[in-house]
Design a protein around this motif. Structure first.
Motif, PDB file in Angstrom:
ATOM      1  N   PHE A  91       0.792  -1.229   0.000  1.00 14.87           N
ATOM      2  CA  PHE A  91       0.000   0.000   0.000  1.00 14.87           C
ATOM      3  C   PHE A  91       0.827   1.284   0.000  1.00 14.87           C
ATOM      4  O   PHE A  91       0.269   2.363  -0.233  1.00 14.87           O
ATOM      5  CB  PHE A  91      -0.943   0.015   1.208  1.00 14.87           C
ATOM      6  N   PHE A  95      -0.629   4.971  -1.185  1.00 12.59           N
ATOM      7  CA  PHE A  95      -0.737   6.157  -0.332  1.00 12.59           C
ATOM      8  C   PHE A  95       0.149   7.285  -0.837  1.00 12.59           C
ATOM      9  O   PHE A  95      -0.215   8.466  -0.723  1.00 12.59           O
ATOM     10  CB  PHE A  95      -0.386   5.802   1.116  1.00 12.59           C
ATOM     11  N   ILE A 122       1.572   6.836   8.001  1.00 11.59           N
ATOM     12  CA  ILE A 122       0.158   6.603   7.689  1.00 11.59           C
ATOM     13  C   ILE A 122      -0.053   5.183   7.176  1.00 11.59           C
ATOM     14  O   ILE A 122      -1.017   4.503   7.546  1.00 11.59           O
ATOM     15  CB  ILE A 122      -0.342   7.639   6.654  1.00 11.59           C
ATOM     16  N   THR A 123       0.868   4.717   6.320  1.00 11.15           N
ATOM     17  CA  THR A 123       0.767   3.347   5.794  1.00 11.15           C
ATOM     18  C   THR A 123       0.888   2.319   6.914  1.00 11.15           C
ATOM     19  O   THR A 123       0.160   1.325   6.936  1.00 11.15           O
ATOM     20  CB  THR A 123       1.862   3.093   4.744  1.00 11.15           C
ATOM     21  N   ILE A 125       0.140   2.780  10.123  1.00 13.36           N
ATOM     22  CA  ILE A 125      -1.084   2.840  10.931  1.00 13.36           C
ATOM     23  C   ILE A 125      -2.220   2.098  10.235  1.00 13.36           C
ATOM     24  O   ILE A 125      -2.985   1.357  10.858  1.00 13.36           O
ATOM     25  CB  ILE A 125      -1.485   4.310  11.194  1.00 13.36           C
ATOM     26  N   PHE A 126      -2.320   2.293   8.917  1.00 18.44           N
ATOM     27  CA  PHE A 126      -3.336   1.575   8.132  1.00 18.44           C
ATOM     28  C   PHE A 126      -3.116   0.069   8.235  1.00 18.44           C
ATOM     29  O   PHE A 126      -4.075  -0.699   8.413  1.00 18.44           O
ATOM     30  CB  PHE A 126      -3.259   2.031   6.672  1.00 18.44           C
ATOM     31  N   SER A 127      -1.861  -0.360   8.132  1.00 21.62           N
ATOM     32  CA  SER A 127      -1.537  -1.783   8.198  1.00 21.62           C
ATOM     33  C   SER A 127      -1.919  -2.365   9.558  1.00 21.62           C
ATOM     34  O   SER A 127      -2.523  -3.443   9.637  1.00 21.62           O
ATOM     35  CB  SER A 127      -0.042  -1.993   7.943  1.00 21.62           C
ATOM     36  N   THR A 129      -4.162  -1.280  11.600  1.00 24.59           N
ATOM     37  CA  THR A 129      -5.629  -1.288  11.694  1.00 24.59           C
ATOM     38  C   THR A 129      -6.221  -2.509  10.992  1.00 24.59           C
ATOM     39  O   THR A 129      -7.106  -3.184  11.529  1.00 24.59           O
ATOM     40  CB  THR A 129      -6.213  -0.004  11.081  1.00 24.59           C
ATOM     41  N   ILE A 130      -5.724  -2.800   9.776  1.00 27.32           N
ATOM     42  CA  ILE A 130      -6.239  -3.946   9.015  1.00 27.32           C
ATOM     43  C   ILE A 130      -5.921  -5.255   9.717  1.00 27.32           C
ATOM     44  O   ILE A 130      -6.787  -6.141   9.854  1.00 27.32           O
ATOM     45  CB  ILE A 130      -5.648  -3.956   7.589  1.00 27.32           C
ATOM     46  N   SER A 133      -8.000  -5.653  12.926  1.00 21.83           N
ATOM     47  CA  SER A 133      -9.394  -5.914  12.560  1.00 21.83           C
ATOM     48  C   SER A 133      -9.572  -7.356  12.110  1.00 21.83           C
ATOM     49  O   SER A 133     -10.578  -8.010  12.417  1.00 21.83           O
ATOM     50  CB  SER A 133      -9.836  -4.952  11.447  1.00 21.83           C
ATOM     51  N   CYS A 149      -1.829  -8.810  -0.285  1.00 27.51           N
ATOM     52  CA  CYS A 149      -0.606  -8.076   0.080  1.00 27.51           C
ATOM     53  C   CYS A 149       0.579  -9.011   0.275  1.00 27.51           C
ATOM     54  O   CYS A 149       1.706  -8.691  -0.124  1.00 27.51           O
ATOM     55  CB  CYS A 149      -0.849  -7.249   1.344  1.00 27.51           C
TER      56      CYS A 149
END
Length: 298
Positions: A91, A95, A122-123, A125-127, A129-130, A133, A149
């Motif tokens: 990602f 981004f 940011i990438t 933090i996104f990782s 989070t995924i 989850s 990925c």
């Protein structure tokens, strides 16, 4: 023979995911600079390594078949860590494209060996989070994101520079796939590949919470490991994407140098192979090793 619409929809979606992963993974593999030239030479798959791959894969498959319950915790943790890295790798260019270019220039941490930009933060933090989850819910969409990925990441770190080696590896893994899907039941009493692929791992958070007698009702008891893409009734192992994908990367590299179209021909061949696999699945009503027909078309 009437084919249900849901089946056609599921197969279309999973084939689209597989082809999209190979296309993006090939692009990412040729435009990423993960290693120095010396490190790439060390990681390059050669003849001996190609021969060892199906042997090691077979040993791991048998161990997983017999001791899945015991090693599922380790497998889940390994999947969690590798998925975190894979998502960042896959990602980061996305981004970088979507966010303002100035974000790439803003450095929030720097030392002698490395630096971290806003985009990288940011990438990451996104990782996180995924991955969190996925481990909490076990949702199949998140599982697919992790699987895609990881495939993109593997296509970049598995280096093959000659057609001879990639052909040898494809042939050996083709034999591996056919044996474990069609003939393993004669030896082990069960279809080893199907049994392992259909099992879910115990959620590591549940294991840890249960050891402390803590009940967390919102946490899924079991999770699908990101070793396959799932869509409705269909499932496709990552090996059926990554292994042909290594040939795709090599062809894309050749196309860029010689201005040819072998990569496009490969994509159509892969698509026809997957469609043929679906027809065999319908006709025989048995799990089919995708490499069996994909290998013939590519």
């Amino acid at each position: 023979m009437t084919i249900p619409f849901s089946f056609l929809f599921d197969t279309t979606c999973i084939n689209s995911l597989a082809i999209g992963t190979i296309i993006y993974g090939s692009y990412r593999a040729l435009h990423s600079k993960l290693f120095t030239e010396e490190q790439e030479e060390m990681l390059e798959i050669r003849g001996t390594t190609a021969i060892l791959y199906p042997i090691i894969a077979s040993i791991c498959l048998v161990l997983t078949f017999f001791f899945f319950g015991s090693i599922s915790f380790v497998m889940s943790i390994s999947a969690l860590i590798s998925s975190f890295v894979g998502i960042i790798f896959a990602f980061f260019p996305i981004f970088s494209f979507l966010l303002p270019s100035s974000f790439s220039k803003i450095i929030i941490y720097k030392d002698e060996d490395s630096k971290i930009s806003i985009v990288e933060l940011i990438t990451a933090i996104f990782s996180i989070t995924i991955v969190i989850s996925w481990i909490v819910t076990g949702n199949y969409i998140l599982n697919n994101i992790l699987g895609i990925c990881l495939s993109v990441f593997f296509l970049s770190i598995l280096r093959i520079n000659t057609l001879k080696i990639v052909t040898l590896l494809l042939l050996l893994l083709f034999i591996y796939d056919v044996f474990w899907v069609f003939y393993s039941e004669n030896i082990f009493g069960q279809n080893v590949m199907v049994e392992v692929a259909s099992k879910k791992a115990t959620n590591p958070i549940k294991i840890i919470s249960n050891s402390f007698n803590i009940d967390i009702p919102l946490i899924s008891d079991e999770i699908e490991l990101p070793v396959k893409l799932i869509f409705g009734s269909m499932a496709l192992g990552l090996g059926d994407i990554v292994v042909p994908g290594m040939l795709a990367v090599l062809l894309k590299k050749f196309d860029d140098k010689k201005n040819t179209n072998y990569f496009l021909i490969f994509i159509f061949g892969y698509l026809f192979g997957m469609i043929s696999t679906v027809f065999c699945l319908l006709y025989f009503d048995l799990a089919q090793p995708a490499l069996l027909l994909v290998f013939d078309f590519i």
